[in-house]
Design an enzyme around this catalytic site. Structure first.
Site, PDB file in Angstrom:
ATOM      1  N   SER A 101      52.539  58.834  58.767  1.00 35.68           N
ATOM      2  CA  SER A 101      51.090  58.851  58.526  1.00 35.68           C
ATOM      3  C   SER A 101      50.690  58.827  57.064  1.00 35.68           C
ATOM      4  O   SER A 101      49.517  58.636  56.754  1.00 35.68           O
ATOM      5  CB  SER A 101      50.474  60.089  59.183  1.00 35.68           C
ATOM      6  OG  SER A 101      50.550  59.994  60.570  1.00 35.68           O
ATOM      7  N   TYR A 123      50.211  48.402  63.065  1.00 29.74           N
ATOM      8  CA  TYR A 123      50.175  49.859  62.937  1.00 29.74           C
ATOM      9  C   TYR A 123      51.569  50.469  63.047  1.00 29.74           C
ATOM     10  O   TYR A 123      51.949  51.340  62.263  1.00 29.74           O
ATOM     11  CB  TYR A 123      49.239  50.433  64.011  1.00 29.74           C
ATOM     12  CG  TYR A 123      49.117  51.927  63.955  1.00 29.74           C
ATOM     13  CD1 TYR A 123      48.382  52.541  62.936  1.00 29.74           C
ATOM     14  CD2 TYR A 123      49.719  52.734  64.909  1.00 29.74           C
ATOM     15  CE1 TYR A 123      48.274  53.923  62.868  1.00 29.74           C
ATOM     16  CE2 TYR A 123      49.609  54.113  64.852  1.00 29.74           C
ATOM     17  CZ  TYR A 123      48.885  54.704  63.832  1.00 29.74           C
ATOM     18  OH  TYR A 123      48.774  56.076  63.776  1.00 29.74           O
TER      19      TYR A 123
END
Lengths: 313, 313, 313, 313
Positions: free
Chosen positions: C63, C190
């Site tokens: 992240s 992603y």
């Protein structure tokens, strides 16, 4: 069908399980009750009441009182009551405030605590709390055909002293402008109503009108219209056991209402009213042995509102 | 009781309101349906089917298929199905994901979308998607006693193309390890199941077993046990109309299941199965005119699972 | 101030605690990483990088990549990005879908998964997934001044195979019409973005522009405007550590972003960029030892965006 | 830097927008305030206070008092306070009860209402409500170096009369056993604390200790440790503006706390304390013009906790 035998066989078969489940402890007065109590009463339209065990001993009916409060509030307010409280299952615990915030102070139904507080407020109407309480008691004495029905003042005091969550719910409702009476007035009636002490026999007799389209089949006295009685049954079936109602409808198959005192009142439309009592509760707050007893009675009698068998008359 | 007259009078009285409500628009194929369609079919145990209006025209049954999927999944899995899906009302919209997160991927009941996806997954079992779909269709043809029952491939494609929310729900279930089959396999059956095209007459005939303790009273064929049929009725009553189920139980008083195609299938235990169709929906996604028609039939027949009147035989 | 000594003393003081916390296990490739890894790198405006432990070993930044994706999406979209994603803390877990339903598909901020998926979608824009990925990698190589920065294809595959929750979030966003590109295209970027492998040294160098008003103080290259860099810092401080951000701001006192690979990237405005790595996580998914190391460095340097001491220059 | 000019230019530039936003109406006493009021005061470490507009007029500081209450409760309780209240942003409205139910009565942070009620309870400790209130007032007089600081009894009465939601929150906390004092005692202090009347000048002077590591730079008096002051700043930045905190951090870039009276108190670590006042609020309850004024001052001074520029001393 030998209903007397069915009641006593059900009691006998389950008697060994007395004490199972966990009695409510949050109210000191409830925690003192003997967990081995177990009573059944089944009242029929011809005036007979078949009993077993501690069926004549009064216990704290707690949320079962919400059924009577609803019937009486509907009598005073009519359908306008439904502007203040919904008729849908909540999908949440009985004392949850989450949905109430999302739905701006309109409780989902009259059988969760917030909904029952609104119902009590409307039942009070423009009367004083004491007048309302006296009226409620007078009605129950008449319905139950017993002048000895009373509040347990000890439980009522206990309810009030431990009633923080209900106070929070009531102030929340007040914040949305949903109460007609001052919060403490509404709660003073609500706590006494929850502290009604009745026996299985008294409960079953009081609720016969629900099973017989609004009219007590024994006295012939009309309590409400047939349509209203059916609708109260519908609400009991859908919302009568907190977040456990689906399970109850599934296993038992008739409208009922639980109380954390361990009582369950069931209405079997066209047949009977049944009350059971055993203090140990399941995780959702319904009497463990009580629900089992009603499931047994359903199985033995073949009664179920979902039964495809036409009754033999 | 002249059921034929009741059906046609109900249709006539409501015919002027055709077109009320809002047809589902999220699936292009549904948005094309004439909003003035209105059909009623009432099937009884002696094989008669009383019809009015567009009762013989096939429409997209959508979520009504969840009742059949549940019956068939229970047949394959037995009570183990209830480890994967609950039996409680949801208190939320049919496609909500909130509760699913809180309850770790166990859908509240088999009639919300997530629950139906799990049910479909279990119905597929170890078969291929196409085998499962063929089996489902074969069953419905037998239940509906009509070889012409079919899927609408246009609707199925439309479902899949616009099925983002259902995909999201299915992947959410997969994330919690709740599906036995790959997500797209489950959805391919689910979308076809929702795209079943049936008429009111076919639906009513297919569902007679629900009203008669699991056995089709016309053919004598047993579809499931009496206890299972009663339980499916219980689920329909509590959860059959999304967040509108309480209202339906209150107004109509018998188990039913809505679909966004405008159909409602109702089971009246011991009496009849009824299907109605009118595309315009209320805010909760139930056919507006369909629910009114069922309430009228309930009023005219006096039928209600909550009725205190014993049936005249 | 001897920053080299501070970095190595911090490492030494905490080295005994290596292995504490729980490494992420949901991605097989992450579960294989040695839990005793522990690296620190602190980069300053004059081009120095003080390192300790495994500071030159590449790990999965997970992240942390959301910070770079945000900077690049803002470069492509400008403030219009803020129509698609909010700037408020979520008060929920990083992968929660609850708020997303209530807020109709507008994620709370770009650092929770749903918000990062939207950010990635906007970064892709009208390009193919592979073009977007190449562009992202090229940018990072330039920022980190290192041509060897790469994706870990094994982790990317692992992400995709175990990415059910992210698929559910993406389809949920798609259902609300919040994505410009097909779901699987967005996810393919992603998942690769999360699988970037970088060392503490590379991370710290890449992020110097955040600490110095948008311009890399070593190369003089402007990455974004001063105002945008400050705002990214604000978002990191408020939302950089999932539902743990308040704790981090409270204990450490400078903007940071965690990844479940055990890395934390911190920006100390006007001073330095710091990256730490230790695979064991706390309950909220932030590196346990990493957060301790940053708190130590904050204490030893006296740095804090909340410090009332003017810096000695 | 000519701070006096910056303050007066900011005031002049925004003066035409006086009256924008919506003043709080839920408390009658607040609804009576002239919506065109607009004041700014900026206090620096050398004792200067730069003012513009209605900077010397007392207004109801409302939730800004939560900052002082927090500092004083921490002084009494120390870090044990954090067992009773969290330090994370809430992601919900300031008066929401939803999260409180999910998190079992531990409020997310001391700046939402439930958290402030807990903080006030701990500040009271074992004293009487009146003693606590007197202590609070004495402290503020000392911090603000002004003996005239007082409560507005009219506002306090108004708060109590319209305080249903806060009563609901307090009873909810009590239900989880989170309050040491009786609900009405806690609320009586809480309502008076919210009804503190202070001017921008008094607020800015009172808060200098927050911007200067816990010590008032003018009097040299230590209010709290440097670490505690920094932590209060962190909480203000993350949670100071309800569900608008991200926006404020993003646009303004320094710790602040809003009140529905239209005041905002900001701490600029190492530089200044600033108070602004304009009654019109944005949708999240923060002063519309006040936030604009602070954003202007931030822009003109270049101050931001996220600035990469080292201060010129």
């Amino acid at each position: 069908m030998d209903l007397g035998a069915i009641v006593s066989e059900t009691w006998t078969e389950l008697a060994d399980e007395r004490g199972s489940g966990n009695p409510a402890r949050y109210i000191p007065a409830l925690a003192l009750v003997d967990p081995n109590k177990f009573g059944i009463a089944l009242a029929t339209s011809d005036g007979e009441v078949f009993c077993a065990g501690n069926a004549d001993e009064a216990f704290s009916i707690q949320s079962i009182s919400k059924v009577f409060a609803l019937a009486l509030a509907l009598e005073r307010e009519g359908p306008a009551l439904w502007d203040a409280v919904g008729r849908e299952p909540s999908g949440n615990a009985f004392n949850s405030i989450v949905q109430l915030e999302r739905e701006k102070g309109i409780p989902r139904n009259p059988f969760i605590n917030s909904g029952a507080i609104v119902t009590t407020d409307r039942f009070i109407g423009d009367r004083s709390p004491d007048e309302a309480v006296e009226d409620l008691l007078a009605r129950l004495k008449r319905m139950g055909r017993d002048e000895t029905i009373r509040f347990d003042p000890e439980v009522a005091r206990s309810e009030s002293e431990t009633g923080s969550r209900n106070r929070s719910l009531a102030w929340f409702l007040a914040d949305f402008g949903r109460l007609l009476n001052p919060v403490e007035d509404v709660l003073s009636v609500y706590f006494r109503q929850c502290a009604l002490a009745m026996s299985c026999r008294q409960l079953a007799e009081s609720a016969l009108f629900l099973a017989f389209d609004g009219t007590d089949p024994v006295t012939g006295q009309q309590m409400c219209s047939a349509s209203r009685a059916r609708r109260i049954n519908a609400l009991m079936l859908l919302c009568g056991h907190y977040d456990n109602s689906g399970q109850f409808a599934f296993e038992v198959g008739f409208p009922g209402k639980s109380g954390v005192g361990g009582g369950i009142l069931a209405s079997v439309p066209g047949r009977a009213a049944i009350a059971v009592w055993s203090p140990g509760l399941n995780r959702a707050g319904t009497s463990l042995l009580g629900a089992k007893a009603l499931a047994q009675i359903a199985r033995r009698t073949g009664w179920s509102v979902f039964s495809g068998k036409l009754p033999e008359i």
